[in-house]
Design a protein around this motif. Structure first.
Motif, short mmCIF file in Angstrom:
data_model
loop_
_atom_site.label_atom_id
_atom_site.label_comp_id
_atom_site.label_asym_id
_atom_site.label_seq_id
_atom_site.Cartn_x
_atom_site.Cartn_y
_atom_site.Cartn_z
N TYR A 55 9.90 -32.29 -15.05
CA TYR A 55 10.40 -31.56 -13.88
C TYR A 55 11.39 -30.48 -14.32
CZ TYR A 55 13.21 -30.65 -9.70
OH TYR A 55 13.89 -30.03 -8.69
N ASP A 56 12.38 -30.87 -15.12
CA ASP A 56 13.39 -29.92 -15.60
C ASP A 56 12.75 -28.79 -16.38
OD1 ASP A 56 15.31 -31.59 -14.44
OD2 ASP A 56 15.92 -32.47 -16.36
N MET A 57 11.79 -29.13 -17.24
CA MET A 57 11.10 -28.11 -18.03
C MET A 57 10.33 -27.14 -17.13
SD MET A 57 7.71 -27.40 -19.33
CE MET A 57 6.87 -28.94 -19.31
N LEU A 58 9.64 -27.66 -16.12
CA LEU A 58 8.86 -26.80 -15.23
C LEU A 58 9.75 -25.85 -14.43
CD1 LEU A 58 6.22 -29.35 -13.94
CD2 LEU A 58 5.79 -27.38 -15.44
N VAL A 59 10.89 -26.35 -13.98
CA VAL A 59 11.82 -25.47 -13.27
C VAL A 59 12.32 -24.38 -14.21
CG1 VAL A 59 14.03 -25.33 -12.05
CG2 VAL A 59 12.46 -27.21 -11.57
N ALA A 60 12.66 -24.76 -15.43
CA ALA A 60 13.14 -23.79 -16.42
C ALA A 60 12.06 -22.76 -16.75
CB ALA A 60 13.60 -24.50 -17.68
N VAL A 61 10.82 -23.20 -16.90
CA VAL A 61 9.72 -22.26 -17.19
C VAL A 61 9.55 -21.29 -16.04
CG1 VAL A 61 7.22 -22.06 -17.53
CG2 VAL A 61 8.52 -23.79 -18.79
#
Length: 122
Positions: A55-61
């Motif tokens: 989740y955190d990675m997808l928001v950052a991407v």
């Protein structure tokens, strides 16, 4: 348009996307400027049993795509989100063994114009 893949899981330090997210941003900005094209992350995935990290990675991407200058960052597509490991053996889906999407996919519901990214649950 130029499509990029981003799979921090395959990189050293997995699944810590924070080690490579700035490299993704620099690459998108460089490509967009160099070729005058829009860019999009057309393949991304995170480890299915690490839903919060994914989740955190997808928001950052999504945030990095949004920050590509001149509005040339167009979007993000999750590769094979429904391929639960229990039947597909694919470790980078966003589906749980219960047959339902994990929290990871909630990252696509985050309003990046009003939200700080990270552990925001949308």
């Amino acid at each position: 348009m130029i499509g990029l893949s981003y799979y921090p899981w395959w990189l050293e330090g997995k699944p810590d996307y924070t080690l490579s997210i700035d490299d993704l941003a620099a690459n998108m900005n460089n490509i967009s400027k160099r070729y005058g094209k829009e860019v999009m992350v057309v393949e991304v995935g995170g480890e299915d049993n690490q839903a919060q990290n994914t989740y955190d990675m997808l928001v950052a991407v999504q945030q990095k795509v949004k920050e590509v200058p001149n509005g040339k960052g167009l979007g993000v597509i999750y590769w094979e989100p429904q391929g639960a490991r229990s039947w597909s053996r694919y470790p980078l889906s966003a589906w749980g063994d219960d047959g339902r999407p994990t929290k990871a996919l909630d990252a696509f519901l985050v309003d990046l114009t009003t939200s700080s990214f990270g552990t925001d649950s949308g």
